[in-house]
Scaffold this motif. Structure first.
Motif, mmCIF file in Angstrom:
data_model
loop_
_atom_site.group_PDB
_atom_site.id
_atom_site.type_symbol
_atom_site.label_atom_id
_atom_site.label_comp_id
_atom_site.label_asym_id
_atom_site.label_seq_id
_atom_site.Cartn_x
_atom_site.Cartn_y
_atom_site.Cartn_z
ATOM 1 N N GLU A 77 -10.253 -1.749 -1.744
ATOM 2 C CA GLU A 77 -8.903 -2.042 -2.056
ATOM 3 C C GLU A 77 -8.803 -3.308 -2.914
ATOM 4 O O GLU A 77 -8.121 -3.085 -3.962
ATOM 5 C CB GLU A 77 -8.438 -2.216 -0.579
ATOM 6 C CG GLU A 77 -6.843 -2.411 -0.751
ATOM 7 C CD GLU A 77 -5.969 -1.502 -1.300
ATOM 8 O OE1 GLU A 77 -4.712 -1.793 -1.703
ATOM 9 O OE2 GLU A 77 -6.233 -0.309 -0.774
ATOM 10 N N THR A 113 -8.990 2.285 -4.931
ATOM 11 C CA THR A 113 -8.226 3.122 -3.734
ATOM 12 C C THR A 113 -8.811 4.181 -3.206
ATOM 13 O O THR A 113 -8.619 4.659 -2.197
ATOM 14 C CB THR A 113 -6.559 2.980 -3.963
ATOM 15 O OG1 THR A 113 -6.594 3.889 -5.140
ATOM 16 C CG2 THR A 113 -6.084 1.763 -4.475
ATOM 17 N N ALA A 148 -11.588 3.639 -0.994
ATOM 18 C CA ALA A 148 -11.166 3.043 0.293
ATOM 19 C C ALA A 148 -10.433 4.059 1.111
ATOM 20 O O ALA A 148 -10.690 4.137 2.347
ATOM 21 C CB ALA A 148 -9.844 1.900 -0.104
ATOM 22 N N THR A 162 -4.432 0.287 2.603
ATOM 23 C CA THR A 162 -5.204 1.555 2.435
ATOM 24 C C THR A 162 -4.848 2.539 3.758
ATOM 25 O O THR A 162 -4.625 3.758 3.433
ATOM 26 C CB THR A 162 -6.803 1.298 2.950
ATOM 27 O OG1 THR A 162 -7.211 0.588 1.804
ATOM 28 C CG2 THR A 162 -7.565 2.728 2.772
#
Length: 145
Positions: free
Chosen positions: A8, A13, A16, A50
């Motif tokens: 993150e 992302t 994650a 997340t």
């Protein structure tokens, strides 16, 4: 959780999200969901971001292997960021982090606000969530076509 935070913080992302999805499917975060509530209180800010992002993505994709918020049955999406105690700095920091994420990543397309009765809760309104899910699902279909 450290690997999710690292991804993150490195703006990875999608990595994650995959790590958290695998952890949830493997029951490593069993208390994350409670009814229409996503409990972020015990999570670090990067893992909380997340979790919110994954929860929203799951509302669009509706995976078979994870629980997701069904806005049609449950209404507003509630994010638990604290216990609602005045002066809790961790709660205030997480609140600012999550609200900033909604501003930065969703640009006002999702209405996320502090609950008037309990500052330990953030509410994503059902009407804005329904509109966002519909648009996101249409974009996903177009992208996959």
């Amino acid at each position: 959780s450290a690997a999710i935070s690292a991804c993150e913080l490195a703006f990875q992302t999608s990595h994650a999200n995959r790590l958290l999805a695998a952890a949830i499917s493997g029951a490593l975060f069993p208390a994350l969901w409670r009814r229409n509530r996503l409990d972020l209180y015990e999570l670090s800010a990067p893992v909380a971001r997340t979790a919110v992002r994954l929860a929203l993505d799951d509302m669009v994709r509706r995976p078979d292997d994870r629980r997701f918020h069904n806005v049609g049955k449950r209404g507003d999406f509630v994010l638990v960021i604290g216990r609602g105690k005045q002066g809790d700095e961790a709660e205030a920091t997480l609140r600012r982090t999550i609200l900033a994420m909604f501003d930065d990543e969703f640009g006002g397309r999702l209405d996320c606000h502090k609950d008037a009765k309990n500052p330990g809760l953030l509410i994503v309104s059902a009407p804005s969530l329904r509109r966002w899910i519909q648009r996101s699902a249409e974009e996903l279909v177009a992208k996959e076509a």
